[in-house]
Design a protein around this motif. Structure first.
Motif, PDB file in Angstrom:
ATOM      1  N   THR A  25       0.858  -1.173   0.000  1.00  0.00           N
ATOM      2  CA  THR A  25       0.000   0.000   0.000  1.00  0.00           C
ATOM      3  C   THR A  25       0.891   1.218   0.000  1.00  0.00           C
ATOM      4  OG1 THR A  25      -0.051   0.206   2.381  1.00  0.00           O
ATOM      5  CG2 THR A  25      -1.722  -1.213   1.389  1.00  0.00           C
ATOM      6  N   HIS A  26       0.302   2.376  -0.159  1.00  0.00           N
ATOM      7  CA  HIS A  26       1.069   3.610  -0.150  1.00  0.00           C
ATOM      8  C   HIS A  26       1.153   4.209   1.242  1.00  0.00           C
ATOM      9  CE1 HIS A  26       1.421   3.489  -4.432  1.00  0.00           C
ATOM     10  NE2 HIS A  26       0.112   3.415  -4.571  1.00  0.00           N
ATOM     11  N   ILE A  27       0.683   3.487   2.231  1.00  0.00           N
ATOM     12  CA  ILE A  27       0.726   3.965   3.601  1.00  0.00           C
ATOM     13  C   ILE A  27       2.079   3.593   4.189  1.00  0.00           C
ATOM     14  CG2 ILE A  27      -0.315   3.807   5.883  1.00  0.00           C
ATOM     15  CD1 ILE A  27      -2.901   2.901   4.457  1.00  0.00           C
ATOM     16  N   SER A  28       2.810   4.600   4.654  1.00  0.00           N
ATOM     17  CA  SER A  28       4.077   4.281   5.292  1.00  0.00           C
ATOM     18  C   SER A  28       3.791   3.622   6.637  1.00  0.00           C
ATOM     19  CB  SER A  28       4.924   5.537   5.475  1.00  0.00           C
ATOM     20  OG  SER A  28       4.295   6.408   6.377  1.00  0.00           O
ATOM     21  N   GLY A  29       4.745   2.851   7.114  1.00  0.00           N
ATOM     22  CA  GLY A  29       4.566   2.154   8.378  1.00  0.00           C
ATOM     23  C   GLY A  29       4.360   0.669   8.224  1.00  0.00           C
ATOM     24  N   TRP A  30       4.281   0.178   6.987  1.00  0.00           N
ATOM     25  CA  TRP A  30       4.102  -1.254   6.756  1.00  0.00           C
ATOM     26  C   TRP A  30       5.424  -1.954   6.484  1.00  0.00           C
ATOM     27  CZ3 TRP A  30       0.045  -3.855   8.155  1.00  0.00           C
ATOM     28  CH2 TRP A  30      -1.192  -3.206   8.266  1.00  0.00           C
ATOM     29  N   GLU A  31       6.532  -1.240   6.675  1.00  0.00           N
ATOM     30  CA  GLU A  31       7.829  -1.847   6.436  1.00  0.00           C
ATOM     31  C   GLU A  31       8.073  -2.980   7.443  1.00  0.00           C
ATOM     32  OE1 GLU A  31       7.735   2.382   5.191  1.00  0.00           O
ATOM     33  OE2 GLU A  31       7.349   1.412   7.091  1.00  0.00           O
ATOM     34  N   VAL A  32       8.719  -4.029   6.976  1.00  0.00           N
ATOM     35  CA  VAL A  32       9.037  -5.177   7.814  1.00  0.00           C
ATOM     36  C   VAL A  32      10.357  -4.900   8.537  1.00  0.00           C
ATOM     37  CG1 VAL A  32       9.616  -7.637   7.766  1.00  0.00           C
ATOM     38  CG2 VAL A  32       7.834  -6.754   6.264  1.00  0.00           C
ATOM     39  N   ARG A  62      -4.530  -7.211   6.895  1.00  0.00           N
ATOM     40  CA  ARG A  62      -4.430  -6.213   5.814  1.00  0.00           C
ATOM     41  C   ARG A  62      -5.072  -6.751   4.537  1.00  0.00           C
ATOM     42  NH1 ARG A  62       1.347  -4.074   3.809  1.00  0.00           N
ATOM     43  NH2 ARG A  62       1.663  -6.309   3.881  1.00  0.00           N
ATOM     44  N   GLN A  63      -4.847  -8.021   4.242  1.00  0.00           N
ATOM     45  CA  GLN A  63      -5.459  -8.624   3.061  1.00  0.00           C
ATOM     46  C   GLN A  63      -6.977  -8.659   3.199  1.00  0.00           C
ATOM     47  OE1 GLN A  63      -3.632 -12.411   2.264  1.00  0.00           O
ATOM     48  NE2 GLN A  63      -1.579 -11.541   2.289  1.00  0.00           N
ATOM     49  N   HIS A  64      -7.464  -8.950   4.404  1.00  0.00           N
ATOM     50  CA  HIS A  64      -8.912  -8.968   4.645  1.00  0.00           C
ATOM     51  C   HIS A  64      -9.507  -7.579   4.440  1.00  0.00           C
ATOM     52  CE1 HIS A  64     -12.770  -9.927   6.408  1.00  0.00           C
ATOM     53  NE2 HIS A  64     -12.620  -8.896   7.241  1.00  0.00           N
ATOM     54  N   VAL A  65      -8.832  -6.559   4.964  1.00  0.00           N
ATOM     55  CA  VAL A  65      -9.316  -5.181   4.801  1.00  0.00           C
ATOM     56  C   VAL A  65      -9.344  -4.805   3.327  1.00  0.00           C
ATOM     57  CG1 VAL A  65      -8.729  -2.748   5.194  1.00  0.00           C
ATOM     58  CG2 VAL A  65      -8.671  -4.372   7.094  1.00  0.00           C
ATOM     59  N   ALA A  66      -8.283  -5.136   2.614  1.00  0.00           N
ATOM     60  CA  ALA A  66      -8.205  -4.800   1.187  1.00  0.00           C
ATOM     61  C   ALA A  66      -9.331  -5.459   0.395  1.00  0.00           C
ATOM     62  CB  ALA A  66      -6.851  -5.209   0.627  1.00  0.00           C
ATOM     63  N   ALA A  67      -9.698  -6.666   0.795  1.00  0.00           N
ATOM     64  CA  ALA A  67     -10.747  -7.390   0.079  1.00  0.00           C
ATOM     65  C   ALA A  67     -12.157  -6.974   0.497  1.00  0.00           C
ATOM     66  CB  ALA A  67     -10.577  -8.893   0.297  1.00  0.00           C
ATOM     67  N   SER A  68     -12.314  -6.493   1.724  1.00  0.00           N
ATOM     68  CA  SER A  68     -13.666  -6.249   2.215  1.00  0.00           C
ATOM     69  C   SER A  68     -14.078  -4.776   2.252  1.00  0.00           C
ATOM     70  CB  SER A  68     -13.820  -6.832   3.624  1.00  0.00           C
ATOM     71  OG  SER A  68     -12.979  -6.156   4.535  1.00  0.00           O
ATOM     72  N   LYS A  75     -11.133   1.857   2.875  1.00  0.00           N
ATOM     73  CA  LYS A  75      -9.942   1.003   2.875  1.00  0.00           C
ATOM     74  C   LYS A  75      -8.750   1.757   3.453  1.00  0.00           C
ATOM     75  CE  LYS A  75      -6.870  -1.324  -0.382  1.00  0.00           C
ATOM     76  NZ  LYS A  75      -6.666  -1.676  -1.793  1.00  0.00           N
ATOM     77  N   GLU A  76      -8.539   2.987   3.004  1.00  0.00           N
ATOM     78  CA  GLU A  76      -7.423   3.806   3.467  1.00  0.00           C
ATOM     79  C   GLU A  76      -7.510   4.041   4.978  1.00  0.00           C
ATOM     80  OE1 GLU A  76      -4.006   6.335   2.627  1.00  0.00           O
ATOM     81  OE2 GLU A  76      -5.097   5.015   1.293  1.00  0.00           O
ATOM     82  N   ALA A  77      -8.686   4.400   5.463  1.00  0.00           N
ATOM     83  CA  ALA A  77      -8.865   4.680   6.889  1.00  0.00           C
ATOM     84  C   ALA A  77      -8.633   3.425   7.733  1.00  0.00           C
ATOM     85  CB  ALA A  77     -10.270   5.234   7.143  1.00  0.00           C
ATOM     86  N   ARG A  78      -9.168   2.306   7.300  1.00  0.00           N
ATOM     87  CA  ARG A  78      -8.997   1.058   8.052  1.00  0.00           C
ATOM     88  C   ARG A  78      -7.546   0.599   8.033  1.00  0.00           C
ATOM     89  NH1 ARG A  78     -13.536  -2.999   6.129  1.00  0.00           N
ATOM     90  NH2 ARG A  78     -12.474  -4.325   7.655  1.00  0.00           N
ATOM     91  N   LEU A  79      -6.863   0.772   6.906  1.00  0.00           N
ATOM     92  CA  LEU A  79      -5.451   0.384   6.821  1.00  0.00           C
ATOM     93  C   LEU A  79      -4.570   1.278   7.690  1.00  0.00           C
ATOM     94  CD1 LEU A  79      -5.040  -0.531   3.047  1.00  0.00           C
ATOM     95  CD2 LEU A  79      -4.982  -2.092   5.012  1.00  0.00           C
ATOM     96  N   GLN A  80      -4.878   2.565   7.747  1.00  0.00           N
ATOM     97  CA  GLN A  80      -4.104   3.467   8.605  1.00  0.00           C
ATOM     98  C   GLN A  80      -4.266   3.097  10.077  1.00  0.00           C
ATOM     99  OE1 GLN A  80      -5.360   7.411   7.446  1.00  0.00           O
ATOM    100  NE2 GLN A  80      -3.789   7.560   5.872  1.00  0.00           N
TER     101      GLN A  80
END
Length: 114
Positions: A25-32, A62-68, A75-80
């Motif tokens: 995603t384009h949201i920073s903070g998902w780096e491993v 994250r995959q569940h959010v992207a799909a649902s 999607k953006e708000a839930r991922l953040q």
């Protein structure tokens, strides 16, 4: 035969990259947190296991959010929100000093174009 083996090899090499590209995603903070930092920081095996569980759990969510998600905004708000939760859990495992070091390294890598 050689051509078939080459094609199978390429399939195995390229498939993980394609799957990861779909999940980004384009949201920073998902780096491993890279395993190399575990060695630098002398992280114990319990912490390593906990970090891997966090990654697996949040990747699944994250995959569940992207799909649902119904809309891109939802999607953006839930991922953040999910990202903030993930970072809090990682900080709890790493501690403030290691977490700050990891964040600094991410910023440096981003400013160097990596």
């Amino acid at each position: 035969m050689l051509r078939t083996c080459s094609l199978v090899f390429l399939l195995f090499v390229l498939t993980p990259a394609a799957v990861r590209a779909q999940n980004t995603t384009h949201i920073s903070g998902w780096e491993v947190v890279p395993d190399s930092l575990f060695l630098i920081w002398h992280i114990d095996q319990d912490q390593v296991k906990r970090l891997h569980v966090i990654e697996e759990d949040y990747d699944t969510e994250r995959q569940h959010v992207a799909a649902s998600a119904r809309t891109d905004a939802e999607k953006e708000a839930r991922l953040q929100k999910l990202c903030a939760s993930r970072l809090n859990e990682i900080k709890g495992v790493l501690g403030a000093d290691h977490f700050s070091d990891w964040q600094r390294r991410i910023e440096l890598a981003g400013s160097n174009g990596h």
